[in-house]
Design a protein around this motif. Structure first.
Motif, short mmCIF file in Angstrom:
data_model
loop_
_atom_site.label_atom_id
_atom_site.label_comp_id
_atom_site.label_asym_id
_atom_site.label_seq_id
_atom_site.Cartn_x
_atom_site.Cartn_y
_atom_site.Cartn_z
N GLN A 283 0.85 -1.17 0.02
CA GLN A 283 -0.06 -0.12 -0.08
C GLN A 283 0.98 1.27 0.00
O GLN A 283 1.89 1.20 0.52
N GLY A 284 0.46 2.31 -0.74
CA GLY A 284 1.39 3.36 -0.81
C GLY A 284 2.14 4.08 0.17
O GLY A 284 3.29 4.11 0.22
N GLU A 285 1.28 4.46 1.06
CA GLU A 285 1.93 5.35 2.19
C GLU A 285 2.79 4.28 3.07
O GLU A 285 3.74 4.55 3.55
N THR A 286 2.04 2.85 3.09
CA THR A 286 2.97 1.83 3.95
C THR A 286 4.13 1.71 3.32
O THR A 286 5.26 1.64 4.04
N ALA A 287 4.31 1.52 2.12
CA ALA A 287 5.65 0.92 1.29
C ALA A 287 6.58 2.06 1.61
O ALA A 287 7.74 1.78 1.67
N ARG A 288 5.98 3.25 1.41
CA ARG A 288 7.19 4.35 1.68
C ARG A 288 7.71 4.60 3.12
O ARG A 288 8.72 4.70 3.58
N LEU A 289 6.78 4.33 4.15
CA LEU A 289 6.94 4.68 5.69
C LEU A 289 7.91 3.36 5.99
O LEU A 289 8.98 3.77 6.67
N LEU A 290 7.77 2.20 5.40
CA LEU A 290 8.85 1.26 5.82
C LEU A 290 10.27 1.51 5.60
O LEU A 290 11.33 1.18 6.28
N ARG A 291 10.43 2.36 4.32
CA ARG A 291 11.80 2.58 4.20
C ARG A 291 12.40 4.16 4.43
O ARG A 291 13.35 4.41 4.10
N ASP A 292 11.40 4.85 5.52
CA ASP A 292 11.78 6.06 5.80
C ASP A 292 12.65 5.82 7.36
O ASP A 292 12.68 4.89 8.11
N PRO A 293 13.89 6.59 6.98
CA PRO A 293 14.83 6.50 8.29
C PRO A 293 14.48 6.81 9.64
O PRO A 293 14.79 6.16 10.60
N LEU A 294 13.34 7.68 9.55
CA LEU A 294 12.72 8.08 10.84
C LEU A 294 11.81 6.84 11.56
O LEU A 294 12.20 6.61 12.52
N PHE A 295 11.20 6.28 10.62
CA PHE A 295 10.39 5.12 11.02
C PHE A 295 11.31 3.92 11.54
O PHE A 295 11.03 3.38 12.48
N GLN A 296 12.39 3.82 10.83
CA GLN A 296 13.25 2.63 11.09
C GLN A 296 14.03 3.07 12.41
O GLN A 296 14.32 2.10 13.01
N SER A 297 14.19 4.31 12.54
CA SER A 297 14.88 4.68 13.99
C SER A 297 14.00 4.42 15.05
O SER A 297 14.51 4.24 16.28
N VAL A 298 12.64 4.53 15.19
CA VAL A 298 11.65 4.38 16.13
C VAL A 298 11.16 3.05 16.24
O VAL A 298 11.18 2.54 17.31
N VAL A 299 11.23 2.19 15.22
CA VAL A 299 10.74 0.48 15.28
C VAL A 299 11.96 -0.23 15.70
O VAL A 299 12.83 -0.07 14.90
N ASP A 300 11.86 -0.96 16.41
CA ASP A 300 12.87 -1.77 16.81
C ASP A 300 12.81 -3.15 16.40
O ASP A 300 13.72 -3.64 15.67
N ARG A 301 11.65 -3.65 16.22
CA ARG A 301 11.38 -5.04 15.54
C ARG A 301 9.84 -5.12 14.99
O ARG A 301 9.23 -4.11 15.27
N VAL A 302 9.90 -6.04 13.91
CA VAL A 302 8.24 -6.15 13.48
C VAL A 302 7.84 -7.46 13.60
O VAL A 302 8.56 -8.57 13.32
N VAL A 303 6.58 -7.69 13.87
CA VAL A 303 5.82 -8.99 13.91
C VAL A 303 4.97 -8.95 12.47
O VAL A 303 4.43 -8.00 12.27
N PHE A 304 5.19 -9.87 11.95
CA PHE A 304 4.31 -9.92 10.33
C PHE A 304 3.59 -10.84 10.36
O PHE A 304 3.42 -11.98 10.60
N ALA A 305 2.12 -10.46 10.03
CA ALA A 305 1.00 -11.39 9.75
C ALA A 305 0.73 -11.42 8.22
O ALA A 305 0.56 -10.60 7.37
N ALA A 306 0.49 -12.84 8.13
CA ALA A 306 0.36 -13.18 6.48
C ALA A 306 -1.07 -14.41 6.60
O ALA A 306 -1.45 -14.93 7.51
N GLY A 307 -1.41 -14.33 5.10
CA GLY A 307 -2.58 -15.16 5.11
C GLY A 307 -2.25 -16.75 4.66
O GLY A 307 -3.09 -17.50 4.72
N ASP A 308 -1.04 -16.70 3.79
CA ASP A 308 -0.56 -17.86 3.39
C ASP A 308 0.99 -18.02 3.33
O ASP A 308 1.57 -16.78 3.86
#
Length: 373
Positions: A283-308
């Protein structure tokens, strides 16, 4: 009908209907309305141009897909033809439901989200019914002009480092935060909110004080209530900052909203902040957010939910390529032992475990996902 001149435009003034059912997105405005109803009126007429976040009072003209509207208390109120409801205009992106935008006039439009979002649907999923139709009576207004959600929201955005800020500037702006875990997914309905609630519950069971919030998406009370059920000590979402949805926001606002939400939940005795990012990684805003250095500085780890399994593997690779530390995969795929086994087989080499959603409620399982010092 009185003609009102404001700094922005001229509009016709109309009195409020006697009975109005407020929606979740408009809960703070509804509280102000309850405190002094006489301070408000409707702005109507051909010169009125709605904007995202503006509060609209509308009549339900035809009940189709959405047959209920979520109240400020997060109760699902049944709609009847002719009911008067108070919503907020907003753009909506929901791959399983509707794509909608804010119209240019007070023309008939749609209830595009049960949480209380009005807009005009331009695309919809093949399995969805036609959207419920509404007839706007006018925008809510007072002596200061048209009422936008942001005017009555309890939180406002504080400045954050600009795009392109140096590592030193980022570090200086992000002191002393608790651990932050982001929950993302392949798409809408991949199990993000449930995984987030069980993660909150597991961390709480481990004796930690956990705050939880949702920084992007479409306004609805269901997700925050699930976080409360999980045991979160403090719960916020983007509607607390005056946004009915985050689709089509300027990217600067999206990144600022995420950081400000984390800051607002990071009270002095908070151990962990868990934040949900809506929709999927493409999704547009999410895809860009994930690569933003500020977001990466704030978030320590990710839990990822998937359907398959395929979605799990592709999503983990996408997140790791973006530079994020993926702690685990969970979500809808864990309902299937076979899909779980498939994902585990491929992700083992990446060091990312697949964990059943409800196993996250176990203190030892959830606490193992925290960064190891």
């Amino acid at each position: 009908m009185t003609i009102i001149d404001t700094a922005d435009a001229t509009y016709q003034r109309a009195e409020l209907p006697t009975r109005i059912q407020a929606a979740y997105t408009t809960r703070f405005v509804d509280a102000a309305l309850a405190a002094d109803r006489s301070a408000f009126h409707l702005a109507t007429g051909p010169t009125v141009t709605p904007k995202a976040g503006d509060v609209v009072v509308a009549r339900v003209s035809e009940i189709l897909n959405h047959k209920r509207v979520e109240t400020p208390e997060s109760r699902k109120a049944i709609l009847f033809p002719g009911h008067i409801i108070m919503l907020a205009y907003g753009h909506r992106y929901a791959a399983d439901q509707f794509l909608a935008h804010v119209p240019d006039t007070l023309e008939p439009c749609h209830l595009v989200a049960a949480g209380g979002v009005a807009g005009t649907v331009t695309e919809q999923h093949a399995n969805m019914d036609e959207p419920t139709r509404i007839e706007p009576l006018g925008l809510l207004a007072d002596s200061s002009g048209i009422v936008n959600l942001s005017r009555f929201a309890p939180y406002a955005l504080n400045p954050v480092p600009e795009i392109g800020a140096s590592e030193q500037e980022l570090a200086a702006a992000l002191p002393g935060r608790p651990t932050v875990i982001a929950v993302l997914g392949t798409s809408m309905n991949s199990g993000k909110s449930t995984a987030m609630a069980t993660l909150v519950n597991g961390l709480t069971n481990a004796g930690l004080k956990v705050s939880a919030g949702k920084s992007t998406g479409t306004g609805a009370g269901n997700d925050p209530m699930i976080y409360v059920d999980g045991g979160a000590a403090k719960v916020l979402d983007f509607t607390d900052f005056g946004y009915p949805t985050t689709f089509r926001l300027d990217f600067e606002q999206v990144r600022s909203l995420t950081v400000n939400l984390v800051d607002a939940m990071a009270e002095t005795d908070t151990d962990v902040v868990v934040v949900e990012i809506a929709d999927g990684v493409y999704q547009g805003e999410t895809a860009r957010l994930l690569r933003d250095p500020l977001f990466q500085s704030v978030v320590d780890r990710v839990v990822f939910a998937a359907g398959d399994a395929l979605g799990a593997v592709a999503g983990v690779r996408e997140l790791q390529e973006a530079g994020l530390d993926v702690a685990a995969v969970s979500g809808v795929l864990t309902s299937s032992p076979l899909a779980t086994a498939e994902a585990n087989q491929v992700l083992a080499c990446a060091g990312v475990p697949v964990i059943d959603t409800y196993e996250l409620t176990e203190a030892t399982v959830s606490s193992a996902l925290l960064p190891q010092s």
